[in-house]
Enzyme design. Structure first.
Site, PDB file in Angstrom:
ATOM      1  N   ALA A   1       0.882  -1.173   0.000  1.00 46.92           N
ATOM      2  CA  ALA A   1       0.000   0.000   0.000  1.00 46.92           C
ATOM      3  C   ALA A   1       0.925   1.230   0.000  1.00 46.92           C
ATOM      4  CB  ALA A   1      -0.910  -0.030   1.211  1.00 46.92           C
ATOM      5  N   VAL A   2       0.353   2.427   0.001  1.00 47.76           N
ATOM      6  CA  VAL A   2       1.199   3.622  -0.153  1.00 47.76           C
ATOM      7  C   VAL A   2       2.289   3.722   0.917  1.00 47.76           C
ATOM      8  CG1 VAL A   2       1.199   6.119  -0.457  1.00 47.76           C
ATOM      9  CG2 VAL A   2      -0.789   4.801  -1.144  1.00 47.76           C
TER      10      VAL A   2
ATOM     11  N   GLY B   1       3.797   1.357   2.574  1.00 47.21           N
ATOM     12  CA  GLY B   1       4.842   0.377   2.303  1.00 47.21           C
ATOM     13  C   GLY B   1       5.705   0.806   1.130  1.00 47.21           C
TER      14      GLY B   1
ATOM     15  N   ASN C   1      -0.208  -0.662  12.329  1.00 49.81           N
ATOM     16  CA  ASN C   1      -0.852  -0.005  13.472  1.00 49.81           C
ATOM     17  C   ASN C   1      -1.357  -1.020  14.492  1.00 49.81           C
ATOM     18  OD1 ASN C   1      -0.562   2.656  12.523  1.00 49.81           O
ATOM     19  ND2 ASN C   1      -2.243   2.306  11.080  1.00 49.81           N
TER      20      ASN C   1
ATOM     21  N   SER D   1       5.248   6.777  12.347  1.00 48.84           N
ATOM     22  CA  SER D   1       4.356   7.929  12.308  1.00 48.84           C
ATOM     23  C   SER D   1       4.813   8.928  11.259  1.00 48.84           C
ATOM     24  CB  SER D   1       4.319   8.599  13.681  1.00 48.84           C
ATOM     25  OG  SER D   1       3.482   9.726  13.618  1.00 48.84           O
ATOM     26  N   GLY D   2       3.861   9.674  10.763  1.00 47.13           N
ATOM     27  CA  GLY D   2       4.192  10.708   9.779  1.00 47.13           C
ATOM     28  C   GLY D   2       3.431  10.516   8.480  1.00 47.13           C
ATOM     29  N   GLY D   3       2.599   9.503   8.444  1.00 48.77           N
ATOM     30  CA  GLY D   3       1.767   9.273   7.258  1.00 48.77           C
ATOM     31  C   GLY D   3       2.593   8.973   6.024  1.00 48.77           C
TER      32      GLY D   3
ATOM     33  N   LYS E   1       3.809   4.448  20.410  1.00 49.23           N
ATOM     34  CA  LYS E   1       3.080   5.013  19.264  1.00 49.23           C
ATOM     35  C   LYS E   1       1.637   5.322  19.666  1.00 49.23           C
ATOM     36  CE  LYS E   1       1.977   6.117  14.993  1.00 49.23           C
ATOM     37  NZ  LYS E   1       0.663   5.703  14.651  1.00 49.23           N
TER      38      LYS E   1
ATOM     39  N   HIS F   1       1.671   8.410  21.718  1.00 46.54           N
ATOM     40  CA  HIS F   1       1.890   9.510  20.759  1.00 46.54           C
ATOM     41  C   HIS F   1       0.559   9.952  20.150  1.00 46.54           C
ATOM     42  CE1 HIS F   1       1.996  10.631  16.495  1.00 46.54           C
ATOM     43  NE2 HIS F   1       3.092  11.317  16.762  1.00 46.54           N
ATOM     44  N   ASN F   2      -0.228   8.997  19.714  1.00 44.35           N
ATOM     45  CA  ASN F   2      -1.504   9.339  19.094  1.00 44.35           C
ATOM     46  C   ASN F   2      -2.460   9.987  20.094  1.00 44.35           C
ATOM     47  OD1 ASN F   2      -0.313   7.975  16.971  1.00 44.35           O
ATOM     48  ND2 ASN F   2      -2.198   6.986  16.340  1.00 44.35           N
TER      49      ASN F   2
ATOM     50  N   GLU G   1      -1.424  13.434  20.496  1.00 43.33           N
ATOM     51  CA  GLU G   1      -1.840  14.149  19.278  1.00 43.33           C
ATOM     52  C   GLU G   1      -3.314  14.603  19.421  1.00 43.33           C
ATOM     53  OE1 GLU G   1      -0.826  12.022  15.618  1.00 43.33           O
ATOM     54  OE2 GLU G   1      -2.850  12.458  14.899  1.00 43.33           O
TER      55      GLU G   1
ATOM     56  N   ARG H   1     -14.404  14.880  21.188  1.00 43.14           N
ATOM     57  CA  ARG H   1     -14.786  14.343  19.873  1.00 43.14           C
ATOM     58  C   ARG H   1     -16.134  13.631  19.961  1.00 43.14           C
ATOM     59  NH1 ARG H   1      -9.574  12.228  16.347  1.00 43.14           N
ATOM     60  NH2 ARG H   1      -8.098  13.794  17.072  1.00 43.14           N
TER      61      ARG H   1
HETATM   62  P1  2AM Z   1      -3.252  -6.651  -0.796  1.00 39.95           P
HETATM   63  O1  2AM Z   1      -2.600  -5.638  -1.673  1.00 39.95           O
HETATM   64  O2  2AM Z   1      -3.072  -8.033  -1.274  1.00 39.95           O
HETATM   65  O3  2AM Z   1      -4.696  -6.307  -0.474  1.00 39.95           O
HETATM   66  C1  2AM Z   1      -2.664  -2.702   3.146  1.00 39.95           C
HETATM   67  O4  2AM Z   1      -4.003  -3.030   2.994  1.00 39.95           O
HETATM   68  C2  2AM Z   1      -1.765  -3.904   2.868  1.00 39.95           C
HETATM   69  O5  2AM Z   1      -2.172  -4.982   3.711  1.00 39.95           O
HETATM   70  C3  2AM Z   1      -1.827  -4.410   1.440  1.00 39.95           C
HETATM   71  O6  2AM Z   1      -0.533  -4.762   1.080  1.00 39.95           O
HETATM   72  C4  2AM Z   1      -2.737  -5.612   1.550  1.00 39.95           C
HETATM   73  O7  2AM Z   1      -2.484  -6.612   0.594  1.00 39.95           O
HETATM   74  C5  2AM Z   1      -2.361  -6.131   2.919  1.00 39.95           C
HETATM   75  N1  2AM Z   1      -3.420  -6.943   3.498  1.00 39.95           N
HETATM   76  C6  2AM Z   1      -4.631  -6.523   3.938  1.00 39.95           C
HETATM   77  N2  2AM Z   1      -5.326  -7.549   4.454  1.00 39.95           N
HETATM   78  C7  2AM Z   1      -4.552  -8.642   4.324  1.00 39.95           C
HETATM   79  C8  2AM Z   1      -4.707 -10.009   4.686  1.00 39.95           C
HETATM   80  N3  2AM Z   1      -5.818 -10.433   5.302  1.00 39.95           N
HETATM   81  N4  2AM Z   1      -3.697 -10.855   4.413  1.00 39.95           N
HETATM   82  C9  2AM Z   1      -2.584 -10.406   3.817  1.00 39.95           C
HETATM   83  N5  2AM Z   1      -2.370  -9.127   3.451  1.00 39.95           N
HETATM   84  C10 2AM Z   1      -3.326  -8.269   3.700  1.00 39.95           C
END
Ligand code: 2AM
Length: 491
Positions: A14-15, A17, A105, A131-133, A185, A188-189, A192, A289
């Protein structure tokens, strides 16, 4: 087969990673990428990672075969079962001393469990707060690794070079054992949440109390951002206030006043209640909130419940704005004091050796709460690693004394205006309680003994025949009923 060349593996494209991989690659490390949906690996190599040294793997076996020993594999996948699923698939492929790092997380109890499970099998585990998005992941996040201490020397260089740097120091250091990284962490949140709520209250006071415009509030925040409040959150709030919609109206005025939350602030507040620590400001920030979220009910209440008559402000406006800066600063000192108290208590309970100066340093850059203020906290803990409370540190002790008069004036005025300041007010209430040698808990103990025979202890110096030091005393307050105490009778 060629010798493996990968310094570190990363699963989860994902982004976050992807950005962390590109960041580690920029810092000179050879990263091997893998993802559950394997097509994403090739897509990543052909696009974002094109022209880099990043290698792809199309199976976990291939990933493991491409890594130098001890192997280091970062998981950046959805918290929960996905982490456990990858760990159990990796386990049979790894050897003694290899390291699995969870950078997702995860809730810290899971990291405590995973550290123990993997260590029992001869593997090492790190649970790291990141952290840091997306921005932080790409250019320098705050990294908070905890887990198996033996894994730290092996990942230290990669982690510290990948992290944000402030004054030449990395925003990454060893946090502590088992779940300490994810725990810190979480705190930290929570902090925040508190920082955000304090800024929101300052905005509310300026806007509804003093009647200052969004542009002027932005100017005030920009000025504060050059002083003790210099921080990312003040900076972005000033930018937010300046941001106009197409019709020229500040966009903030069009945003529905219902705050969302993903739960880490709540986890911190729950942890504080469980630990018996008065982390009141984060608690109030979470509740604020919650109150915001019941908008419909607030609308109905606003029709039938009146506040005070709004008196125009007759004081010195600039003085009041300066007071508000001090109120925010003092409240922030209290919030961090409480956060560090909570960490200290948890460390005592779970027998972690937490690195407090390192924690403050990790938060100085890369993350949402980054600020100049955290540099002062770092110094305080460097000076005295076992510091009991930030309020015992000279710098913060002086700062809070200096801020005190303005802090009180702001809260008093807000109360007269009927503008809620849950975070400012709870900070001051904590401050006044914390500095009190005597609090009215004598009444609570008497009440408990009166209605439930829960017993009490006598105040030193007030002992007599009936009231003996070190004894749990029960008094027959009414002259009626028996003389049983809670040790034999639980109401
Ligand atoms: P994916 O691309 O195959 O969906 C963020 O969602 C990351 O977590 C992605 O790389 C996603 O893989 C992975 N992910 C989410 N759920 C998962 C699961 N149950 N098993 C393995 N990877 C998972």
């Amino acid at each position: 087969m060629a010798a493996p060349t990968g310094d570190i593996g990363l699963i989860g494209l994902a982004v976050m990673g992807q950005n962390l991989i590109l960041n580690m690659n920029d810092k000179g490390f050879n990263v091997v990428a893998f993802n559950r949906t394997v097509e994403k690996v090739d897509r990543f190599l052909a696009n974002e990672a094109k022209g880099t040294n990043v290698q792809g793997a199309h199976s976990l076996e291939e990933l493991v075969s491409k890594l130098k020993k001890p192997r280091k594999i970062v998981l950046l996948v959805q918290a929960g079962p996905a982490v456990d699923a990858f760990i159990s698939k990796l386990e049979p492929l790894l050897e003694q001393g290899d390291i699995i790092i969870d950078g997702g997380n995860s809730h810290y109890p899971d990291s405590i469990r995973r550290t123990k499970e993997l260590e029992a099998k001869g593997l090492l585990f790190i649970g790291s707060g990141v952290s840091g998005g997306e921005e932080g992941a790409r250019h320098g996040p705050s990294l908070m690794p905890g887990g198996s201490p033996a894994a730290w020397p092996a990942i230290k260089e990669i982690f510290q070079k990948t992290a944000a740097q402030v004054d030449g120091e990395p925003c990454c250091d060893w946090v502590g054992e088992t779940g300490a990284g994810h725990y810190v962490k979480m705190v930290h949140n929570g902090i925040e949440y508190g920082d955000m709520q304090l800024i929101a209250e300052a905005y509310d006071i300026l806007k509804r109390g003093l009647g200052v415009s969004e542009d002027e509030i932005a100017d005030i925040f920009n000025k504060w951002n050059k002083g003790v409040l210099d921080s990312f959150l003040i900076e972005i709030t000033a930018n937010i206030l300046k941001f106009k919609d197409d019709d020229g109206e500040p966009l903030v005025n069009k945003i529905l006043d219902k705050a969302g939350q993903k739960g880490t602030g709540k986890w911190t507040a729950i942890n504080a209640l469980d630990a018996g620590m008065p982390v009141t400001l984060i608690g109030e920030a979470v509740f604020a909130r919650c109150l915001s979220a019941i908008k419909d009910e607030r609308i109905r209440a606003s029709k039938v419940i009146a506040g005070p008559q709004k008196e125009p402000f007759r004081g010195d406006k600039q003085q009041f704005i300066d007071d508000l800066e001090q109120a925010l600063y003092a409240s922030k000192i209290i919030s961090y004091t409480q956060g560090f108290m909570l960490m200290r208590e948890t460390a005592r309970d779970l027998k972690w050796n937490l690195n407090y100066a390192g924690i403050a340093q990790m938060w100085r850059g890369g993350c949402i709460i980054k600020s100049v203020f955290l540099g002062d906290i770092t110094s305080a803990y460097h000076k005295k690693p076992e510091l009991e409370s930030l309020l015992f540190d000279d710098f913060f002790n002086k700062a809070v004394h200096k801020a005190q008069p303005g802090w009180r004036r702001v809260i008093a005025q807000a109360v007269l205006w009927g503008i809620p300041t849950p975070a400012f007010s709870t900070a001051l209430a904590f401050f006044d309680g914390y500095r009190s040698e005597v609090v009215p808990a004598n009444i609570l103990q008497a009440q408990r003994d009166y209605f439930g025979a829960h017993t009490f202890r006598v105040l030193p110096g007030k002992e007599n025949e009936k009231l003996k030091t070190g004894e749990d005393i029960h008094i027959n307050w009414t002259g009626r009923g028996g003389n049983v105490s809670a040790s034999t009778y639980v109401a």
